[in-house]
Design a protein around this motif. Structure first.
Motif: not given
Ligand SMILES: Cc1cc2nc3c(=O)[nH]c(=O)nc-3n(C[C@H](O)[C@H](O)[C@H](O)COP(=O)(O)O)c2cc1C
Length: 189
Positions: A10-12, A14, A78, A82, A139-143, A177, A179
């Motif tokens: 799994r990767r974020s 974008r 960011s 986002s 993509l998990w987004i808290c922005d 990414r 760790r």
């Molecule tokens: C709680 C949480 C909030 C996040 N919010 C954002 C966000 O707003 N924008 C974004 O581009 N990535 C966001 N991410 C993704 C993280 O940047 C990403 O999980 C981290 O850099 C590790 O990369 P990976 O998911 O590819 O392993 C968020 C991840 C988590 C768990």
């Protein structure tokens, strides 16, 4: 895919292809979410699915929130990036905690909220793993917190917004990414 492979691959994501996600796939991802464990089995989650037809309104609300931060000279992190990702993704799911009024009011439940937020985190992670298994990027987004009031008002929600997750067919294959090492974050007593 076995569970460890799904977790490891799994990767974020974008960058998404300009290709819609079927409701069936979205429903499968949501079904994985509601199978998550939760403190006292409270299942403190409520999902709002935004598809392409409402995307422009969502992005407008995001940008309005960000502009307010800018006008006050505050950092916006960011959030603009986002927003561009949310603008591309065919589906974005907002996750709320229905037990908690939104952040404008004082929390009444104190520590229970910490428990509920953990439960919602488990549901969100389940969505990510289910998506990965289905070949869908997430993509998990808290922005979204940069536009907390604007998004809650637009969505007509008075409850606590926890996060948004954008989904779509991936248009990138990022590497893993970094760790921290296991040794750095573990103490065996
Ligand atoms: C709680 C949480 C909030 C996040 N919010 C954002 C966000 O707003 N924008 C974004 O581009 N990535 C966001 N991410 C993704 C993280 O940047 C990403 O999980 C981290 O850099 C590790 O990369 P990976 O998911 O590819 O392993 C968020 C991840 C988590 C768990």
């Amino acid at each position: 895919m076995n569970t460890f492979d799904t977790i490891a691959s799994r990767r974020s994501i974008r960058k998404f292809l300009d290709k819609p996600l079927s409701d069936e796939i979205t429903r499968r991802i949501l079904n994985a979410a509601i199978l998550a464990p939760s403190g006292k089995n409270r299942q403190p989650w409520y999902f709002i699915v935004i598809k392409e037809d409402k995307r422009e309104q969502m992005v407008k609300a995001m940008r309005a929130g960000i502009e307010k931060h800018k006008a006050r000279g505050e950092k916006i992190g960011s959030s603009e990036n986002s927003t561009r990702i949310m603008e591309q993704a065919p589906v974005t799911i907002f996750v709320f905690n229905p037990y908690e009024d939104n952040h404008k009011k004082r929390s009444t439940s104190g520590l229970m909220n910490v428990v509920d937020v953990q439960s919602v985190g488990a549901a969100i992670q389940n969505m990510h793993l289910a998506a990965q298994d289905l070949g869908i990027g997430a993509l998990w987004i808290c922005d979204v917190f940069y536009a907390y009031d604007e998004l809650c008002d637009w969505l007509g929600q008075k409850k606590q917004m926890i996060a948004a997750v954008s989904f779509g067919y991936p248009d990138e294959q990022p590497g893993a990414r970094p760790r921290k090492s296991l040794d750095e974050v573990t103490l065996w007593l």
